[in-house]
Design an enzyme around this catalytic site. Structure first.
Site, PDB file in Angstrom:
ATOM      1  N   GLU A   4     -18.368 -22.933  68.885  1.00 41.22           N
ATOM      2  CA  GLU A   4     -19.694 -22.680  68.887  1.00 41.22           C
ATOM      3  C   GLU A   4     -20.356 -21.749  68.657  1.00 41.22           C
ATOM      4  OE1 GLU A   4     -20.357 -23.754  73.697  1.00 41.22           O
ATOM      5  OE2 GLU A   4     -20.343 -25.597  72.676  1.00 41.22           O
ATOM      6  N   LYS A  21     -21.467 -18.141  70.074  1.00 38.35           N
ATOM      7  CA  LYS A  21     -21.745 -17.481  71.098  1.00 38.35           C
ATOM      8  C   LYS A  21     -23.547 -16.643  70.875  1.00 38.35           C
ATOM      9  CE  LYS A  21     -19.685 -13.889  74.188  1.00 38.35           C
ATOM     10  NZ  LYS A  21     -21.358 -13.531  74.405  1.00 38.35           N
ATOM     11  N   LEU A  22     -24.468 -17.182  71.749  1.00 40.98           N
ATOM     12  CA  LEU A  22     -25.747 -16.980  71.457  1.00 40.98           C
ATOM     13  C   LEU A  22     -25.840 -15.569  72.216  1.00 40.98           C
ATOM     14  CD1 LEU A  22     -27.112 -20.365  72.039  1.00 40.98           C
ATOM     15  CD2 LEU A  22     -27.212 -18.601  70.017  1.00 40.98           C
ATOM     16  N   ARG A  59     -27.720 -16.347  80.067  1.00 42.09           N
ATOM     17  CA  ARG A  59     -27.368 -17.274  80.098  1.00 42.09           C
ATOM     18  C   ARG A  59     -27.920 -18.100  81.823  1.00 42.09           C
ATOM     19  NH1 ARG A  59     -21.951 -19.318  81.865  1.00 42.09           N
ATOM     20  NH2 ARG A  59     -21.948 -21.526  81.838  1.00 42.09           N
ATOM     21  N   GLU A  63     -23.126 -12.746  67.806  1.00 42.35           N
ATOM     22  CA  GLU A  63     -22.983 -12.090  69.275  1.00 42.35           C
ATOM     23  C   GLU A  63     -21.319 -12.929  68.690  1.00 42.35           C
ATOM     24  OE1 GLU A  63     -22.527 -11.541  72.989  1.00 42.35           O
ATOM     25  OE2 GLU A  63     -23.465 -10.032  71.037  1.00 42.35           O
ATOM     26  N   LYS A 103     -13.591 -16.774  74.765  1.00 46.52           N
ATOM     27  CA  LYS A 103     -14.847 -15.803  73.947  1.00 46.52           C
ATOM     28  C   LYS A 103     -14.017 -14.936  72.687  1.00 46.52           C
ATOM     29  CE  LYS A 103     -16.346 -13.565  77.161  1.00 46.52           C
ATOM     30  NZ  LYS A 103     -17.336 -12.686  77.442  1.00 46.52           N
ATOM     31  N   LYS A 142     -14.945 -12.345  69.531  1.00 44.69           N
ATOM     32  CA  LYS A 142     -16.157 -11.730  69.107  1.00 44.69           C
ATOM     33  C   LYS A 142     -15.366 -11.207  67.802  1.00 44.69           C
ATOM     34  CE  LYS A 142     -18.952 -10.370  73.401  1.00 44.69           C
ATOM     35  NZ  LYS A 142     -18.980  -9.570  73.728  1.00 44.69           N
TER      36      LYS A 142
END
Length: 982
Positions: A317, A319-320, A324, A479, A501, A503
């Site tokens: 997905e 990362k927005l 949250r 992000e 996550k 990055k």
């Protein structure tokens, strides 16, 4: 300060009766909501007990005193002692006060107390009030130190202790003029009452702080300031406090986010929650699951996501870049919104579809499918720009909420992207897999375009799948990624490997190094404080000689890096004056929010190499563009301040980065890119048009004349494109060789025009020379093989000295293709007059280099390493005898080459490359280091027992020591990578 229950009796008895009735009604409401809440039967403990018997002992426990082996064996572990300290305090509270520990817990964990509103006080505002409370001059040293708490303390001492630590700075000022030397008489209940008053009257803090100052000593006030700022670091986590209070406390807090509920519902240690009480509840905020930080490599990520051989699929997905948020909807059509930190945002986004003040819910009338009565959604609230049709950068949600109240269709708007559902029609879904929850989400939501949508994902099975998606989100300035295991359950308040996550700053090929000049510095705080710079503002050199702010860099520095920069710039810094900024040297953006604490003249400064994941627009820096995820790489001692990267060079390199992405097939469709109509550039004499080229070497080809005769074959560029590049860089375009003297004739094919020039004995240069000049931002010497299509007879000597005997250029970086060709042909080249290098020559060279900083190839020349293997971790334990361990070492070492632990294999390779020596025999007396992996800590004590009898005891260190040293290109102290015996 008098409170309503302390007011003296007078003629206003009726007013007091009203207050009493209010208090009684409040208690009745609490009793109705919490019928089983405990009540303390005895007076509260004094506030001094809290820090004397809890805070101070916990902090002392962090400092491990040195002791011999026998004493260490008898002493309790820090975690055991930590629990003993907390349990003693809780036991005393139950005995001397009662079972309601909430008054104490809300002071111990103030950041988790949702009942008390914010104080509206940060460090500077609190410092201003304290100056008034202590009645000290604003021009005094102590007043300056309070207001400039990030900077070194002035007056009385040159010691910079306390810089960046505001509570310590306050203690320094208060202790000189404290009204009490002994602890005060304030109880914990009284402190809570005063803090309630402080929060209720956010515009007048002075009376409450005056009472605190009157009734507390300096140490009490220091702890009080930490509570107000919610910066409580006492040497124990909230989970430890919860576990000591009740076995189910942490679980209840995760599903309720209510500290009061945890204290009141779980006051009896024998009481246990039902399974239903541990799940999420409608209209009650919970602690969401968090993504774990990225592992060392993408291979590790894939392994974590593929526990079995049968199902290897994981979800990828985007990362927005938002906040949250959890959305609750009950049967009555009422909405509630809470952030990750349990802050209620319902007033912002709306309480129902009929709420005209709600900026989101009034658009959600048709967002839920028939049959949906209630639900809980987990997602990210982002800001959407309807004009650009794209997500706006983080930090604009508040302005978007305000803008939506104007009903302007072009204004930014809140946009909820849902990625999980945890509750549906009276049923908790946290014990269902992510895949099943996604199916439930699809069956419950009817997306509302650009208001509420389901976040998409991509299925992956390999490392390459992650890299492809990461390249895509980097191209879109996103992000990063979140990798999820579709077979996992929802873990409330947990951060585990089911969500990882990723990055873009971790992808080496996506970064680009820039040599930037430091022009400003920012003081750190907390652990990075001490009156020293923790981050730096870097700039690009403009044509007018000034430097334009470009980015702020605070990551990647080691303690040694900070020391070197401080040593080289000591005494050259100047305080930043907002009223009189140094505009003759440095230019900031008009609306730049962060301004440095100090600045430095360019000629006194240093150049550092900075790596960024990507470039993005920004109105916070003068250049209009900045680096995303900037990271310090190294100090450029070899470059003077005058050679710092210029604005023109930067934009040229930006173009090269974009071209490199295209050539490596890293550019993807920009779904959010706005289509623009671009003007065309007409070239005199050309029969076609070409888009203007974004080349910023504006003066590279000044006073130079070109005749472009053909297109180029590699890279493929049309004749018009090449003419556009030359013209954009200051060159003049002609259509014959007779139009100007010393004209450069450019062609890549032997067309009729070129054959005519050959007859005239005129040089013909390939377009590759133009490309190479633009890439390097310099006018390069012309190389015969690479750049010349035709060399007139007798002109060959003109090109000597541009390459070495192997064909490697002296003036530009070699390409991959050239390197392959060079390596293939190098075996046929024989150099004359070369004497063989003797071992004596090598020894002499090593001796000379050892007096300087050794190159990376000799970094480990004095290291003799024995690599421990994790196989022993499963076969041996710390109770094994030394002889058994030694035999196991000898057996496992022979299998190191086939071992699956890539960390130790990497260490072996790096040691070999760095001229180190890896030995096989554990008893080798020349061993200087025993290198062990994280998984092998349990055997360290046994290893050290084996080594105690040696004359020369090797250092036992982590494998990270080798990897970090190689990455930083310097031999780091091994003691910085210690391993504790367990």
């Amino acid at each position: 300060m008098p409170r309503y229950r302390d007011m003296p009796m007078d003629d206003a008895d009726n007013d007091e009766d009203v207050d009493t009735r209010k208090l009684t009604q409040e208690e009745e409401d609490i009793d109705a909501k919490y019928p089983n809440r405990p009540r303390n039967t005895k007076p509260s403990l004094h506030f001094s007990v809290l820090y004397r018997e809890l805070f101070n002992p916990l902090l002392a426990n962090l400092k491990k005193p040195s002791a011999g082996p026998k004493i260490l064996a008898q002493r309790k572990k820090p975690q055991e002692k930590r629990r003993d300290i907390i349990n003693r305090f809780i036991t005393r509270w139950r005995k001397d006060v009662g079972n309601d520990i909430w008054p104490a817990f809300r002071l111990i964990m103030p950041d988790r107390d949702r009942e008390r509103s914010v104080y509206g006080l940060k460090e500077k505002a609190l410092g201003s009030v304290l100056i008034k409370v202590m009645r000290i001059s604003k021009d005094s040293d102590d007043a300056y130190n309070l207001l400039h708490w990030k900077q070194p303390r002035i007056g009385g001492s040159s010691d910079a202790a306390g810089a960046g630590d505001f509570p310590a700075r306050c203690y320094d000022a208060i202790s000189k003029r404290a009204l009490r030397t002994e602890p005060g008489d304030l109880t914990i209940d009284e402190v809570n009452d005063l803090l309630n008053q402080l929060a209720e009257d956010s515009k007048n803090h002075l009376p409450v702080l005056q009472e605190f100052y009157t009734r507390m000593n300096a140490e009490e006030l220091q702890w009080l300031i930490k509570i107000i700022l919610k910066q409580m670091k006492v040497g124990a986590t909230e989970k430890t406090f919860f576990d000591c209070w009740h076995e189910d406390a942490d679980g209840l807090f995760n599903v309720s986010s209510s500290l009061k509920l945890v204290c009141w519902e779980l006051c009896d240690p024998e009481f246990r929650l039902n399974v239903s009480d541990k799940g999420v509840k409608l209209m009650q905020t919970f602690q969401p699951q968090l993504a774990q930080f990225q592992l060392k490599s993408f291979d590790d990520v894939v392994k974590k996501m593929q526990p079995t051989e049968t199902d290897k699929v994981f979800w990828i997905e985007e990362k927005l870049d938002g906040e949250r948020m959890q959305l609750h909807l009950n049967d009555d059509g009422k909405f509630k919104f809470w952030s990750r930190k349990a802050k209620d945002y319902t007033d912002h986004y709306g309480s129902s579809v009929d709420d005209e003040d709600g900026t989101l819910t009034r658009h959600l009338k048709d967002a839920f499918k028939p049959g949906v009565r209630n639900l809980i959604l987990d997602g990210e609230m982002v800001t959407w720009d309807p004009i650009e049709d794209a997500i706006v950068a983080f930090g604009t949600l508040k302005s978007a909420v305000i803008a939506q109240k104007t009903d302007d269709p072009s204004a930014h708007r809140p946009f909820f992207r849902v990625f999980d559902i945890l509750y549906l029609n009276d049923t908790s879904l946290i014990n269902y897999t992510l895949k099943d929850r996604r199916n439930a989400l699809l069956g419950a939501i009817e997306p509302v375009s650009r208001r509420l949508e389901i976040h998409t994902y991509t299925e992956g099975t390999t490392v390459e799948d992650i890299k492809v998606k990461l390249r895509e989100v980097v191209a879109e300035a996103s992000e990063g990624l979140v990798i999820k295991n579709p077979r996992s359950l929802y873990s409330l308040g947990d951060r585990n490997d089911d969500w990882l996550k990723v990055k873009p700053e971790y992808m080496k090929e996506m970064g680009e190094n820039f040599d930037l000049l430091i022009v400003g510095g920012f003081y750190g705080q907390g652990s990075r404080g001490g009156g020293r710079m923790s981050s730096y503002m870097c700039a690009l050199k403009a044509q007018d000689g000034r430097f334009y702010s470009f980015c702020k860099v605070g990551g990647g520095f080691t303690a040694q890096d900070y020391n070197v920069i401080r040593h080289k710039t000591e005494g050259k810094w100047h305080p930043w004056n907002p009223r009189k900024p140094p505009t003759e040297y440095i230019e900031l953006a008009a609306g730049q929010a962060e301004r440095p604490d100090e600045w430095i003249k360019p000629e006194d400064s240093l150049i550092i190499a900075v790596k960024g994941a990507s470039l993005g627009p920004s109105d916070q820096f003068k250049t209009g563009v900045t680096l995303r995820f900037p990271r310090f790489m190294k100090l450029r001692d070899d470059r003077s301040w005058e050679s710092a990267l210029t604005v023109t060079e930067f934009y040229h390199r930006k173009r090269n980065m974009e071209q490199a992405q295209e050539e490596n097939e890293m550019q993807v469709e920009h779904r959010r890119a706005k289509k623009r109509v671009r003007k065309t550039l007409k070239i005199a004499g050309a029969d076609e048009t070409v888009d203007p080229v974004s080349v910023n070497n504006d003066h590279l080809f000044d006073e130079m004349d070109f005749w472009i005769m053909t297109e180029s074959s590699k890279p493929r560029k049309s004749k018009a494109e090449i003419e556009g590049m030359v013209k954009a860089s200051g060159g003049k375009i002609f259509q014959s060789d007779a139009a100007a003297e010393s004209i450069k004739c450019i062609a890549d094919k032997s067309v009729v025009k070129v054959l005519t020039l050959k007859k005239k004995q005129i040089e013909v240069i390939r377009p590759q020379w133009i490309f190479d000049c633009l890439d390097s931002s310099y006018l390069l010497p012309v190389e015969a093989d690479r750049h010349m299509l035709y060399i007139p007879p007798g002109s060959e000597d003109k090109f000597e000295g541009t390459v070495d005997a192997y064909g490697d250029s002296y003036s530009r970086d070699i390409t991959v293709e050239e390197l392959e060709k060079l390596l293939q042909e190098s075996g046929n080249i024989k150099l004359e007059d070369e004497d063989p290098v003797s071992q004596t020559d090598i020894s002499d060279l090593k001796e000379e280099i050892s007096e300087l900083d050794p190159p990376i190839g000799w970094m480990f020349q004095h290291v003799v390493a024995y690599l421990d293997t994790p196989e022993n971790a499963t076969r041996n334990n710390i109770s094994a005898s030394p002889e058994e361990i030694l035999n196991a070492y000898r057996q496992s070492r022979s299998r190191l080459d086939n071992h699956n632990n890539m960390s130790l294999l990497l260490c072996q390779n790096l040691l070999d490359f760095g001229n180190g020596r890896v030995v096989v025999d554990f008893e080798d007396p020349e061993i200087t280091h025993i290198i062990i992996d994280y998984e092998d800590r349990t055997r360290v004590k046994a290893i050290r027992n084996l080594l105690r009898m040696r004359d020369k005891i090797p250092r036992v260190t982590l494998s990270d020591w080798v990897e970090e040293s190689w990455r930083d290109q310097t031999l780091l102290p091994a003691e910085n990578f210690p391993i504790e015996s367990s």
